[in-house]
Design an enzyme around this catalytic site. Structure first.
Site, PDB file in Angstrom:
ATOM      1  N   SER A  73       0.823  -1.210   0.000  1.00 46.40           N
ATOM      2  CA  SER A  73       0.000   0.000   0.000  1.00 46.40           C
ATOM      3  C   SER A  73       0.859   1.263   0.000  1.00 46.40           C
ATOM      4  O   SER A  73       1.984   1.252   0.490  1.00 46.40           O
ATOM      5  CB  SER A  73      -0.895   0.041   1.232  1.00 46.40           C
ATOM      6  OG  SER A  73      -1.730  -1.082   1.266  1.00 46.40           O
TER       7      SER A  73
HETATM    8  N1  SAH Z   1      -0.212  -4.888   4.224  1.00 45.91           N
HETATM    9  C1  SAH Z   1       0.407  -5.367   3.020  1.00 45.91           C
HETATM   10  C2  SAH Z   1      -0.502  -5.156   1.860  1.00 45.91           C
HETATM   11  C3  SAH Z   1      -0.514  -6.347   0.973  1.00 45.91           C
HETATM   12  S1  SAH Z   1      -1.836  -6.404  -0.202  1.00 45.91           S
HETATM   13  C4  SAH Z   1       1.772  -4.733   2.838  1.00 45.91           C
HETATM   14  O1  SAH Z   1       2.115  -3.846   3.622  1.00 45.91           O
HETATM   15  O2  SAH Z   1       2.524  -5.124   1.949  1.00 45.91           O
HETATM   16  C5  SAH Z   1      -2.995  -7.463   0.609  1.00 45.91           C
HETATM   17  C6  SAH Z   1      -2.512  -8.834   1.002  1.00 45.91           C
HETATM   18  O3  SAH Z   1      -3.631  -9.551   1.485  1.00 45.91           O
HETATM   19  C7  SAH Z   1      -1.927  -9.672  -0.134  1.00 45.91           C
HETATM   20  O4  SAH Z   1      -0.659 -10.105   0.214  1.00 45.91           O
HETATM   21  C8  SAH Z   1      -2.908 -10.826  -0.269  1.00 45.91           C
HETATM   22  O5  SAH Z   1      -2.292 -12.051  -0.643  1.00 45.91           O
HETATM   23  C9  SAH Z   1      -3.468 -10.903   1.130  1.00 45.91           C
HETATM   24  N2  SAH Z   1      -4.759 -11.578   1.227  1.00 45.91           N
HETATM   25  C10 SAH Z   1      -5.853 -11.488   0.417  1.00 45.91           C
HETATM   26  N3  SAH Z   1      -6.838 -12.287   0.855  1.00 45.91           N
HETATM   27  C11 SAH Z   1      -6.372 -12.901   1.989  1.00 45.91           C
HETATM   28  C12 SAH Z   1      -6.912 -13.855   2.898  1.00 45.91           C
HETATM   29  N4  SAH Z   1      -8.139 -14.345   2.763  1.00 45.91           N
HETATM   30  N5  SAH Z   1      -6.142 -14.247   3.926  1.00 45.91           N
HETATM   31  C13 SAH Z   1      -4.890 -13.771   4.099  1.00 45.91           C
HETATM   32  N6  SAH Z   1      -4.312 -12.885   3.271  1.00 45.91           N
HETATM   33  C14 SAH Z   1      -5.044 -12.438   2.221  1.00 45.91           C
END
Ligand code: SAH
Length: 224
Positions: A73
């Site tokens: 993000s």
């Molecule tokens: N907070 C992260 C943002 C990553 S984007 C950062 O700082 O980099 C969102 C993330 O959520 C992705 O890595 C995706 O794989 C994960 N995600 C999506 N659905 C999910 C689920 N049901 N359980 C766990 N992770 C999930």
């Protein structure tokens, strides 16, 4: 495991302390006023949470790819969510969507204990390595579909989703302690995403829409 030397940690040029300070100044101008969040983001090396080829863009105001169709993000979003988390001074925080681990790192510097779930193994392993190299000891990571939460560690004071759902999984609502707060992007019927704050009062959940946002979707299942 190789430990990081001073140069790698503080960065040079586009990953230097000055570049980080400029990012934080922009965050403050954009309305982030929680000093603990600004301090943590000024100190912590966001560039280490990206591929080397992208590290020079780490302190720009943009979200950046981390592989597998996922994104780290933009700094403002991380700051805003951290500020919302901190508003209630939680002790136990559950994060859904570890991704690169950068938001996890910032949370780990602000609250006593963090649990973080990720569904994509490769991302989770990289995040684990980065957090270990930065000697983060108050975070527990697990590879699982975060929609099920982490029942053994519940209840949580705060639950933070970094991926967008159209409806919040019941398991997460149930694992929120009484008086707890859940922060999540939630999609409305028109496909617009809203950062939403949900407060639990006994069996009543109060939803409050904050601002329009853009996140990757919350998906089911685990990718090994
Ligand atoms: N907070 C992260 C943002 C990553 S984007 C950062 O700082 O980099 C969102 C993330 O959520 C992705 O890595 C995706 O794989 C994960 N995600 C999506 N659905 C999910 C689920 N049901 N359980 C766990 N992770 C999930």
């Amino acid at each position: 495991m190789r430990c990081l030397d001073r140069g790698e940690l503080s960065g040079i040029g586009m990953t230097s302390q000055r570049t980080r300070d400029r990012m934080v100044a922009r965050l403050a101008e954009a309305g982030i006023d929680e000093p603990r969040v600004l301090e943590a983001m000024a100190r912590e090396p966001r560039h280490l949470f990206l591929d080397e080829a992208l590290a020079h863009r780490a302190y720009e105001d943009s979200s950046l790819p981390i592989g597998h169709g996922q994104t780290l993000s933009q700094p403002w979003m991380v700051a805003r969510m951290s500020e919302l988390v901190l508003a209630t001074e939680p002790e136990r925080v559950l994060e859904i969507g570890t991704g690169s681990g950068y938001q996890t790192l910032i949370l780990s510097r602000l609250v006593p204990a963090v649990w973080s779930l990720e569904r994509i193994r490769v991302l989770q392993e990289r995040a684990r390595m980065r957090l270990a190299r930065l000697r983060v000891h108050n975070v527990r990571l697990r590879l699982t579909d975060g929609g099920h939460g982490w029942p053994q560690a519940a209840p949580f004071d705060t639950i933070l989703l970094t991926a967008c759902a159209s409806e919040l999984p019941d398991a997460l609502l149930a694992q929120l302690g009484d008086g707890g707060t859940l922060i999540a992007p939630i999609e409305d019927d028109d496909g617009e995403q809203w950062l939403t704050r949900v407060e639990r009062h006994g069996e009543r959940y109060e939803y409050q829409r904050l601002e329009r946002v853009r996140f990757v979707p919350l998906l089911e299942g685990v990718i090994r």
